[in-house]
Enzyme design. Structure first.
Site, PDB file in Angstrom:
ATOM      1  CG  ASP A   1       8.466 -33.967   1.300  1.00  0.00           C
ATOM      2  OD1 ASP A   1       8.866 -35.103   0.975  1.00  0.00           O
ATOM      3  OD2 ASP A   1       7.571 -33.790   2.148  1.00  0.00           O
TER       4      ASP A   1
ATOM      5  CE  LYS B   1       9.624 -38.188   1.895  1.00  0.00           C
ATOM      6  NZ  LYS B   1       8.268 -37.674   1.619  1.00  0.00           N
TER       7      LYS B   1
ATOM      8  CD  GLU C   1       7.593 -41.394   4.277  1.00  0.00           C
ATOM      9  OE1 GLU C   1       8.359 -40.488   3.932  1.00  0.00           O
ATOM     10  OE2 GLU C   1       6.352 -41.306   4.206  1.00  0.00           O
TER      11      GLU C   1
ATOM     12  CD  GLU D   1       2.328 -43.673   4.018  1.00  0.00           C
ATOM     13  OE1 GLU D   1       2.985 -42.875   3.323  1.00  0.00           O
ATOM     14  OE2 GLU D   1       1.141 -43.469   4.381  1.00  0.00           O
TER      15      GLU D   1
ATOM     16  CE  LYS E   1       7.161 -38.682   6.832  1.00  0.00           C
ATOM     17  NZ  LYS E   1       7.217 -37.314   6.285  1.00  0.00           N
TER      18      LYS E   1
ATOM     19  CB  SER F   1       8.196 -36.533   9.797  1.00  0.00           C
ATOM     20  OG  SER F   1       8.492 -36.016   8.510  1.00  0.00           O
TER      21      SER F   1
ATOM     22  CE1 TYR G   1       4.052 -38.742   1.743  1.00  0.00           C
ATOM     23  CE2 TYR G   1       2.915 -36.655   1.739  1.00  0.00           C
ATOM     24  CZ  TYR G   1       3.351 -37.761   2.412  1.00  0.00           C
ATOM     25  OH  TYR G   1       3.098 -37.893   3.733  1.00  0.00           O
TER      26      TYR G   1
END
Lengths: 364, 364
Positions: B34, B147, B188, B190, B230, B301, B364
């Site tokens: 993604d 996500k 997620e 992170e 995640k 993932s 990302y």
């Protein structure tokens, strides 16, 4: 938040974690014999025995002097302050008798409820003042775990956010202080069964309460591997007209727990909260047979549900000692089997074992 | 609080739970394909390929044309919006190709990070506006999971209480909205590996962040059995001079999860966060061999850690497509084994597999 200041050393963590695991090893559970003087009064009144220190001592002596094989089913005993310093008829301290049987000694640490103003008769729990010093002394006197009971009730506007928050916070403070003094804290956020709400509603409330408890424990840097949880099973309110099977109780209970209790917690020891001895055992058994993931030990911390038949058998008479001990042993063994999902209901139960032990708005 | 207003019907819960379990079925994990247009720019520039829509399509085609060997190790693929509506050279929509392999289709739904004023460079993530309508449309278009990535970083004064609270809250809102639309939310949070902090510090921060996430999910009435987590593995900062073994990383990671992630969560799908392909596999393998009880699936993932070798082999040339696809299948199979603790290690040194994929402050 950025910096951590370790609350416990590796050795302290190891000690706490080992104590917790010893209490719930191999299907063992806890005898909650920590009834306050007032509560013992209620118990003794039912069997028409006077509530004197000597009578309280005698009853506890009968329980604690059972055969050592009790240590296969009982991993810990919670005592009330008075009892910690009492002795048997030969002058031997109760706590030493228990320790020699390999049973871990615990102490009730809370000091009862205080009203939360502006709520619908909700309470918080007192006992934090000087708690560290008290814990240190108890540790010297042979105690290795503590217990603190917070009470929440289901009713109109209850439990309120304040009640949940405040009780979760007090439990976390208590737990933190215990661990600093080498005591494993048993965390007890009891949602009492008073009311006519159904099973689903109790499950919902229990999930919210436990989520708040574990957030508070995290915020207070409590070492989860060195704690035990003592929750209510998820049941319908006592005045609910709908009846549920042990399997339904089990599914609702384990669902609530697995949505809220981290796997790091070594054991969950249910309170019996007014269930009859037999129901408490059947429900615990069903819980252990429930097909959901259960990464913690699921055991018992029973007061009434371990002692009702014994009290009945005793009736205040020394001559009934053997019958009393047999009644107690029988429930202890039954619950140990239930904690392994191996209990087989024999079909014969004494009147006391099936009698509901519900007392409205129970306070110890 | 006293009344529950069920967020989901029993059928909705079952659908969500079934989807989640399919994604993390034993031996399976997720391909995170993604990357936004901006992220793809960085990837493609590393191999000297122009960042056009066609090149992005050709590259994803390399991945999605993998044969049936991926069926046993890939349970889900996360798409970027553009890719969800792209087709292969034969005009077959990518979504259909993936679904035909029995793989669940997912979609990135967040809209990137924005600054939190008054903090030391911290962010929250946007994307809530119109999210329900977008989810409904994605569901019609074949997506069954989503996500949303939040980002926290460790430094002298971060993550701050605000950053933790705000990101946890936005994750919970996103999760709630997804579930209303039949979409399983991958949550997620992170914590970036930027910095020189050690393993313990990352573990501490991860525990605090995850405790906040699960409290927020509870507050927002999110159905945990229909979610996936995640997280980052617990690792030292990239600039930390101390080196740790996969076993140390595994122990720190599983300990943090055991203390915070309720057993109701069906699966934890780790992000690779700049680890090399081989590191990401070895660490995942060690995690699955960790001796602590682990009640959730622990799988992958991975974006970069599944694609680095494939990207390198492709280099934008159609002639290289077959070889590039093979590289991807190879990493997918390795990680499928690692997700079961059955990966024995590659024995190879160097090459794209071992090269560190760390990029400072990755977005990302």
């Amino acid at each position: 938040m950025a910096h951590r200041f370790p609350a416990l050393t590796a050795e302290q963590k190891k000690e706490l974690s080992e104590i917790a695991q010893r209490i719930v090893a191999n299907g063992k559970g806890i005898l909650a014999a920590d009834e306050s003087v007032g509560t013992m009064g209620n118990r003794l009144q039912r069997i028409k025995v006077e509530n004197t220190e000597e009578n309280r001592r005698q009853f506890r002596e009968i329980l604690f002097s059972v055969d050592s094989s009790i240590n296969q089913s009982i991993g810990g005993v919670i005592l009330f302050h008075e009892t910690l310093y009492q002795k048997d008829s030969q002058g031997k301290l109760f706590r030493n008798i228990l320790k020699e049987k390999g049973i871990v000694v615990g102490i009730k640490l809370d000091q009862g409820g205080a009203p939360l103003a502006g709520t619908n008769k909700e309470t918080s729990i007192q006992g934090l003042d000087g708690l560290s010093e008290r814990c240190a002394q108890y540790k010297k006197d042979g105690v290795d775990f503590g217990k603190w009971r917070a009470v929440l009730r289901i009713a109109d506007q209850c439990p309120s956010s304040l009640a949940i928050q405040e009780n979760a916070n007090a439990l976390a403070r208590y737990a933190s202080i215990c661990q600093q003094n080498g005591l494993v804290p048993i965390v007890e956020p009891e949602v009492i069964p008073d009311g006519d709400h159904d099973l689903e509603h109790c499950q919902y409330v229990t999930e919210k309460v436990l989520a708040a408890v574990y957030k508070a424990l995290s915020d207070h840097h409590v070492y989860l591997e060195g704690t035990l949880l003592k929750p209510n099973m998820v049941t319908a309110g006592h005045a609910c007209t709908k009846k549920y099977t042990p399997e339904q109780v089990a599914m609702a209970t384990v669902t609530a727990l697995h949505r809220t209790v981290p796997a790091a917690v070594p054991g969950i020891c249910f309170l019996s909260g007014g269930m009859s001895e037999e129901d408490a055992t059947l429900n615990l058994n069903a819980i252990n047979l429930c097909p959901l993931p259960k990464p913690w030990k699921l055991s018992f911390s029973y007061g009434r549900a371990l002692q009702a038949s014994a009290l009945d058998a005793w009736g205040g008479k020394a001559a009934n000692k053997k019958a009393t001990q047999e009644a107690f042993m029988k429930r202890a063994l039954a619950n140990c089997q239930a904690a392994k999902g191996q209990y087989v209901h024999t079909g014969s139960s004494s009147a006391a074992s099936t009698q509901s032990l519900f007392t409205a708005c129970y306070t110890y | 609080m006293p009344h529950s207003y069920p967020a989901l019907s029993a059928e909705q819960k079952k659908e969500l739970s079934d989807i989640a379990l399919r994604i993390v079925a034993p031996g399976k994990g997720i391909l995170a394909a993604d990357e936004s247009v901006g992220s793809m720019a960085k990837r493609l520039s590393q191999i000297g390929v122009e960042n056009t829509e066609e090149n992005r399509r050709l590259y994803r085609q390399v991945l999605f044309s993998a044969d049936d060997r991926v069926k046993k190790c890939i349970g889900g693929v996360i798409f970027f919006h553009e890719t969800l509506y792209q087709k292969d050279d034969n005009g077959v929509p990518f979504v259909r190709t993936i679904q035909d392999k029995g793989i669940v289709v997912g979609i990135k739904v967040d809209k990137g990070v924005v600054p939190l004023a008054g903090t030391d460079g911290e962010t929250t993530t946007q994307g809530l506006d119109g999210l329900s309508e977008r989810c409904a449309q994605y569901k019609k278009d074949g997506a069954d999971f989503a996500k949303w990535r939040c980002v926290l970083k460790i430094s002298e004064r971060t993550p701050s209480a605000l950053a933790i609270l705000e990101n946890a809250n936005v994750l919970a809102r996103y999760a709630s909205i997804c579930q209303q639309n039949g979409i399983v939310p991958i949550v997620e949070p992170e914590i970036l590996p930027d910095g020189d902090h050690d393993l313990k510090r990352c573990q501490y921060v991860t525990e605090k962040v995850l405790a906040a996430v699960y409290k927020a999910l509870s507050d927002h009435h999110v159905y945990l059995e229909g979610t996936l987590l995640k997280p980052n593995m617990v690792t030292p900062g990239h600039a930390c001079p101390i080196k740790y073994t996969p076993e140390e990383i595994a122990m720190a990671t599983v300990t943090a999860l055991r203390r915070t992630v309720p057993p109701a969560v069906p699966g934890v799908t780790f992000l690779s966060g700049g680890q090399s392909e081989e590191e990401a596999s070895l660490n995942l393998n060690a995690i699955n061999r960790c001796p602590l009880p682990r009640p959730w699936a622990l799988t992958f993932s991975y974006g970069r850690a599944l694609q680095a070798s494939a990207l390198n082999a492709w280099r934008g040339q159609r002639d290289n497509a077959g070889a590039a696809t093979e590289e991807f299948i190879k990493r997918a199979e390795v990680n499928g084994l690692a997700a079961q603790g059955q990966y024995e290690g590659s024995g190879e040194d160097g090459g794209a597999a071992a090269q560190s994929l760390y990029i400072a402050n990755h977005a990302y």
